[in-house]
Design a protein around this motif. Structure first.
Motif, mmCIF file in Angstrom:
data_model
loop_
_atom_site.group_PDB
_atom_site.id
_atom_site.type_symbol
_atom_site.label_atom_id
_atom_site.label_comp_id
_atom_site.label_asym_id
_atom_site.label_seq_id
_atom_site.Cartn_x
_atom_site.Cartn_y
_atom_site.Cartn_z
ATOM 1 N N ASP A 88 45.730 5.447 11.309
ATOM 2 C CA ASP A 88 46.481 4.592 12.222
ATOM 3 C C ASP A 88 47.483 5.469 12.963
ATOM 4 N N SER A 89 47.211 5.715 14.254
ATOM 5 C CA SER A 89 48.050 6.603 15.054
ATOM 6 C C SER A 89 48.057 7.990 14.410
ATOM 7 N N ASP A 90 49.247 8.489 14.018
ATOM 8 C CA ASP A 90 49.299 9.827 13.428
ATOM 9 C C ASP A 90 49.412 9.782 11.904
ATOM 10 N N ARG A 91 49.086 8.648 11.310
ATOM 11 C CA ARG A 91 49.163 8.502 9.862
ATOM 12 C C ARG A 91 47.769 8.347 9.242
ATOM 13 N N VAL A 103 38.858 14.092 3.711
ATOM 14 C CA VAL A 103 40.058 13.654 4.428
ATOM 15 C C VAL A 103 40.342 14.583 5.604
ATOM 16 N N ALA A 104 40.214 15.886 5.380
ATOM 17 C CA ALA A 104 40.449 16.857 6.456
ATOM 18 C C ALA A 104 39.485 16.640 7.610
ATOM 19 N N ARG A 105 38.212 16.409 7.292
ATOM 20 C CA ARG A 105 37.212 16.211 8.350
ATOM 21 C C ARG A 105 37.461 14.924 9.130
ATOM 22 N N GLU A 109 38.444 14.602 13.184
ATOM 23 C CA GLU A 109 37.684 13.786 14.135
ATOM 24 C C GLU A 109 38.609 12.899 14.953
ATOM 25 N N ALA A 110 39.724 12.493 14.336
ATOM 26 C CA ALA A 110 40.700 11.637 15.016
ATOM 27 C C ALA A 110 41.780 12.444 15.726
ATOM 28 N N PRO A 186 50.194 16.282 12.189
ATOM 29 C CA PRO A 186 50.363 16.753 13.566
ATOM 30 C C PRO A 186 49.101 16.501 14.386
ATOM 31 N N ASN A 187 49.280 16.364 15.684
ATOM 32 C CA ASN A 187 48.135 16.172 16.566
ATOM 33 C C ASN A 187 47.447 17.507 16.847
ATOM 34 N N GLY A 188 46.160 17.415 17.195
ATOM 35 C CA GLY A 188 45.399 18.608 17.534
ATOM 36 C C GLY A 188 44.121 18.224 18.252
ATOM 37 N N ASP A 189 43.501 19.197 18.890
ATOM 38 C CA ASP A 189 42.231 18.950 19.563
ATOM 39 C C ASP A 189 41.113 18.928 18.523
ATOM 40 N N PRO A 190 40.293 17.865 18.470
ATOM 41 C CA PRO A 190 39.254 17.765 17.446
ATOM 42 C C PRO A 190 38.332 18.980 17.377
ATOM 43 N N GLU A 191 37.921 19.506 18.537
ATOM 44 C CA GLU A 191 37.018 20.661 18.514
ATOM 45 C C GLU A 191 37.713 21.903 17.955
ATOM 46 N N GLU A 192 38.969 22.098 18.339
ATOM 47 C CA GLU A 192 39.706 23.250 17.828
ATOM 48 C C GLU A 192 39.955 23.121 16.321
#
Length: 315
Positions: A88-91, A103-105, A109-110, A186-192
């Motif tokens: 949910d959002s960043d959680r 969980v990491a994968r 993806e999100a 933290p946010n990040g680019d899914p591909e990166e």
């Protein structure tokens, strides 16, 4: 061990061998293994269980030696119903039985960065309890709260301040069973993020005996932190380095060996007993202390009794 146990909807197994449930494949039986159906089932069981009966929450056995005599009391192992992952959002809220890698994968993806969990064996409950970490990141860095069932069956929400995160440790209440944890990522680019995890996996496979029967790192780093993964990371106070300095890489006892690929991985090379593994670990600790004055601290959890309980004498 009490003959009368609370009624449950989950599964209760008496005299359950635990060796097959650990990554090292050693150890004796639990008096009782309880696999609850859901949180309500777990809470009702603990509420009705006599207070003198000890309780040990067990994850997937990735960081555990069960001694040959087995575990007295009740071992609680969470399974289906405790492995969900909700974002949910960043959680990210994950059941305690959810695998760290999964969980990491799902987070990646999100577009959420929990990549450090990808190479950590085990489940979320253990990751929180041991403040698992690598590459300079720790579970406590992103932890927000945990839902637990206390030994008396009451439910509680614990914050980071309640758990007192430190290197490879927390202060989870005795007998409490964690059922889920929430992380602020933290946010990040899914591909990166995916590319980073693939690189971390490749590096792990190059440097660690991932195909052997181990329980992950055996001892905590004397430096007091995990590998940062940086080029300037120093190794003088890493556990593997002080083990090497003491000449214990490749040391054996029975079927146990300090892995030649990575000397901080205690390994069941075939036919080892829990005593072989633990005694070899103690030999390593003595050798390291004699060589450097450093007292290695176990990272692998060891539970149970070395010898089976003696049969009651006939009256």
């Amino acid at each position: 061990m009490t003959k009368s146990l609370p009624n449950v909807r989950g599964t209760v197994t008496r005299n359950k061998d635990l060796g097959g449930l650990t990554w090292l494949r050693v150890g004796g039986p639990a008096d009782v293994l309880f696999q609850p159906a859901d949180v309500e089932d777990l809470a009702a069981f603990l509420s009705g269980l006599p207070t003198e009966v000890p309780v040990f929450p067990m994850g997937v056995g990735s960081n555990l030696i069960v001694r040959d005599g087995g575990v007295r009391g009740v071992v609680i192992r969470l399974g289906r119903g405790f492995n969900g992952i909700d974002i949910d959002s960043d959680r990210v809220t994950a059941g305690a039985a959810a695998l760290d890698a999964h969980v990491a994968r799902k987070a990646a993806e999100a577009g959420l960065d929990l990549t450090f969990l990808r190479t950590i064996p085990g489940s979320i409950g253990g990751a929180v309890r041991m403040n698992a970490g690598c590459y300079g990141s720790y579970t406590g860095d992103v932890f927000e709260s945990a839902e637990v069932v206390l030994r008396d069956g009451t439910r509680a929400t614990l914050s980071a301040s309640d758990l007192n995160f430190a290197y490879r440790s927390t202060t989870l209440p005795e007998g409490a069973v964690m059922v889920s944890a929430t992380f602020k990522a933290p946010n990040g680019d899914p591909e990166e993020l995916t590319a980073r995890m693939e690189a971390q996996l490749a590096k792990r496979d190059e440097t660690q005996p991932t195909k052997d029967r181990t329980a992950g790192s055996t001892f905590r780093n004397p430096a007091g932190f995990s590998s940062t993964g940086r080029e300037d990371d120093t190794h003088d106070l890493k556990a593997w380095k002080v083990i090497d300095n003491a000449g214990m890489r490749g040391a054996t006892r029975g079927g146990a060996v300090m892995n030649t690929m990575h000397s901080n991985f205690l390994t069941n090379a075939g036919g080892a007993t829990a005593a072989d593994l633990e005694d070899l670990g103690e030999e390593v600790r003595k050798a390291v202390y004699a060589q450097s004055g450093i007292t290695l601290q176990w990272e692998i959890m060891r539970v149970g009794e070395r010898d089976a309980p003696k049969a009651a004498k006939k009256q």
